[in-house]
Design an enzyme around this catalytic site. Sequence first.
Site, PDB file in Angstrom:
ATOM      1  N   CYS A 140       0.928  -1.181  -0.095  1.00 56.60           N
ATOM      2  CA  CYS A 140      -0.109  -0.033   0.053  1.00 56.60           C
ATOM      3  C   CYS A 140       0.739   1.421   0.015  1.00 56.60           C
ATOM      4  O   CYS A 140       0.758   2.264  -0.644  1.00 56.60           O
ATOM      5  CB  CYS A 140      -1.003  -0.004   1.186  1.00 56.60           C
ATOM      6  SG  CYS A 140      -0.202  -0.163   2.774  1.00 56.60           S
ATOM      7  N   HIS A 186      -2.092   0.889   7.024  1.00 51.76           N
ATOM      8  CA  HIS A 186      -2.609   0.973   5.615  1.00 51.76           C
ATOM      9  C   HIS A 186      -2.893   2.391   5.161  1.00 51.76           C
ATOM     10  O   HIS A 186      -2.974   3.221   5.921  1.00 51.76           O
ATOM     11  CB  HIS A 186      -3.952   0.164   5.358  1.00 51.76           C
ATOM     12  CG  HIS A 186      -4.273   0.041   4.216  1.00 51.76           C
ATOM     13  ND1 HIS A 186      -3.470  -0.759   3.316  1.00 51.76           N
ATOM     14  CD2 HIS A 186      -5.218   0.281   3.439  1.00 51.76           C
ATOM     15  CE1 HIS A 186      -4.199  -0.981   1.945  1.00 51.76           C
ATOM     16  NE2 HIS A 186      -5.051  -0.321   2.023  1.00 51.76           N
ATOM     17  N   HIS A 221      -6.220   2.007  -3.852  1.00 53.60           N
ATOM     18  CA  HIS A 221      -5.276   1.323  -2.695  1.00 53.60           C
ATOM     19  C   HIS A 221      -4.681  -0.223  -3.001  1.00 53.60           C
ATOM     20  O   HIS A 221      -5.370  -0.860  -3.954  1.00 53.60           O
ATOM     21  CB  HIS A 221      -5.883   1.295  -1.391  1.00 53.60           C
ATOM     22  CG  HIS A 221      -7.039   0.570  -1.168  1.00 53.60           C
ATOM     23  ND1 HIS A 221      -7.197  -0.333  -0.158  1.00 53.60           N
ATOM     24  CD2 HIS A 221      -8.143   0.310  -1.988  1.00 53.60           C
ATOM     25  CE1 HIS A 221      -8.091  -0.962  -0.054  1.00 53.60           C
ATOM     26  NE2 HIS A 221      -8.854  -0.508  -1.263  1.00 53.60           N
TER      27      HIS A 221
END
Length: 256
Positions: free
Chosen positions: A158, A210, A222
């Site tokens: 990510c 994240h 993402h």
Amino acid sequence: MNTVINLLSVIPVRREPAHRSELVSQLLFAEYAEALEEEKDFVRVRCLFDDYEGWVQASQLTSVADVLSTDTYVGDWCQEVSVGAKIVRAPLCAPIYQPEEQAIVVGNREICYLGRNETNYWETPHKIFKKENLKLVYQKFMNTPYLWGGKSVFGIDCSGFAQQVFKMFGIRLLRDAYLQAEQGTVVENIEEAKLGDLAFFQNGNGKVTHVGIVLDNYKIVHASGNVRIDTIDKDGITNVETGKRTHQLHSIKRIV
């Protein structure tokens, strides 16, 4: 400073000096690093782009005397480069130091970027951070499989995804999500978020684990399983395919 460069497509950067050790990052073709110490067949390096440290197999690195600078990157999924007598495929977002089809010497290797055109050469001074250009970059990563420590179109995590996308606009993000969360200015809530803001998400202990890039209409792109577009609200991310909540919102930062 002992400076090294990667002249392979993409190489692993590991937490410890062993092949079995965890992948923590990667060096793309033509990325530089500072060699800090050696242990057996490995070298601990600090990447010059983001100061990230880890261990790389020594045989995958080439020593150089000088560090070249650039604001041009591979803009296609991959770009063929001749390195001596061999062909290497440099992935999307790898730096390009010679914009013409002329050979240059890097370390003890003669390299030449092949087949220049408007698609595979991305010059950041000519690319304004706007919806159309942002889409041109992230769409090339779509469906790239998630890889912990990855930062290429062959596999990406990510924070690696966010870092590489922003690099294409001359914006330097740090390597990990929790480090990126310390950059930029705070956006108070999702209603005030704009295209290109970074949204961060937390685990059960409140730690940032994240990150994704906010798009229009409460969408976010993402890397989760693969690079994908899902929906975001004040609570976090919902997977558009399963309808399940996947990530809890921690904060939003404006980088641009």
